[in-house]
Design an enzyme around this catalytic site. Sequence first.
Site, PDB file in Angstrom:
ATOM      1  N   PRO A   2       0.798  -1.216   0.000  1.00  0.00           N
ATOM      2  CA  PRO A   2       0.000   0.000   0.000  1.00  0.00           C
ATOM      3  C   PRO A   2       0.834   1.271   0.000  1.00  0.00           C
ATOM      4  O   PRO A   2       1.640   1.487   0.887  1.00  0.00           O
ATOM      5  CB  PRO A   2      -0.810  -0.108   1.296  1.00  0.00           C
ATOM      6  CG  PRO A   2      -0.713  -1.526   1.708  1.00  0.00           C
ATOM      7  CD  PRO A   2       0.575  -2.028   1.184  1.00  0.00           C
ATOM      8  N   GLU A   3       0.639   2.096  -0.999  1.00  0.00           N
ATOM      9  CA  GLU A   3       1.135   3.464  -0.959  1.00  0.00           C
ATOM     10  C   GLU A   3      -0.103   4.343  -0.843  1.00  0.00           C
ATOM     11  O   GLU A   3      -1.196   3.832  -0.622  1.00  0.00           O
ATOM     12  CB  GLU A   3       1.979   3.767  -2.201  1.00  0.00           C
ATOM     13  CG  GLU A   3       3.254   2.914  -2.209  1.00  0.00           C
ATOM     14  CD  GLU A   3       4.251   3.292  -3.288  1.00  0.00           C
ATOM     15  OE1 GLU A   3       4.356   4.484  -3.609  1.00  0.00           O
ATOM     16  OE2 GLU A   3       4.908   2.404  -3.814  1.00  0.00           O
TER      17      GLU A   3
END
Length: 272
Positions: A2-3
Site C-alpha cells: 500500500p502506498e
Amino acid sequence: MPELPEVETVRRGLAPHVIGRQIATVVVREARLRWPVPASLPADLPGQRILAVDRRGKYLLLRMSGGDTVLVHLGMSGRLRVFDALPAPVKHDHVDWTFVGGGGLRLNDPRRFGAVLHWPQSQTGHALLDHLGPEPFDDAFNGAYLYARSRGKQVATKSFLMDGRTVVGCGNIYAAESLFRARVRPTLPAGKLSLPACERLVVAARAVLRSAIEQGGTTLRDFAGADGLAGYFQQDLRVYGREGQPCRVCGTTLKGQRIGQRASVWCPKCQR
DNA sequence: CTGTTAACCTGAGTGC
DNA sequence: TGCACTCAGGTTAACA
C-alpha cells in the site's frame, strides 16, 4: 504494497460501511505489529462510535465518538476489511473491531509491518504524524516549496521524494513513475534540481497519484482494496519493475540500480 | 545538522 | 519435492 493511492482506496471502500457503527469489542490476537498494539484500545473503544475515516499520508485515522483517534498503518502487507459477519479468524488476522449489531472490521497483516495505535484526545499531537510533509494534493506542495526544501541536499532526488518529511504518499512505485513523467533522473542530487524540474515533479506526482487512485491502486502481490478487489494501475507503470525492457517513449533500454537501498529503474535518455 | 545503514517480518520466487 | 537463498518494502532508530 500500500502506498497513498492504495490507502485512499481502502479508506473510500471502508468509510460507508463503518461510519456510525458502535464498537462492541476490540480483539487483539497478535499485538506484535510494527509497534505493540496498545492495551488501551480494547479497554477504551467499546461503546464508542466511528464518526469518520480520515487519511494522513499512509495512515488511516478512525475518528471515535469519545474524541480519540485510532491510527492504522497497513505497512507492506496489511489488509483492512469489513465483514457483515466476521468469519472464523485465519492466519495473520491480528485485530478485530467488532460492531454492536454484528459484523466488524478486521486487520490481516502477514508481515506485521503495519501498526494499530491509539491517539488519545488528551494528547496534542502524535509523533508519527507531526513531522509529515504536505499532502501531494495540498497547495502547500508546489514547485517553489520543493525547490526551497531541496537546496543544499546531497541525497538522490528519488530518496528526497520518498522522504515523508518532503511530501507524503510517494513510495517506491510512485516516486519512480513521477520521476519518469517529470523527466528527472532519480540519482540527481536533490540540491541540483532546477525550479522548473521541481514544478514538473509536482505536476507529475499529482497526475500519477490521481490516476492510481482512480484505478483503485496498484496490485502487485499483497494489495487488495477493502472490497478485496485488485487495482489496475499496474497496467500504467512505465518504469517500475521494467529494468532491461524498452522505454515506452523512446525505446532505450531501461536502467536499474539501487538508490538508497531501493530498487530503482529509469530511462537514461528521457530522464536527465 | 546531514546522510547512511540496519532492523523489523513473511511469502514468493529462483536456483540447485 | 525440497532445501537454501534472495528479494520485496515503509518507517524508524541508531549510527557515522
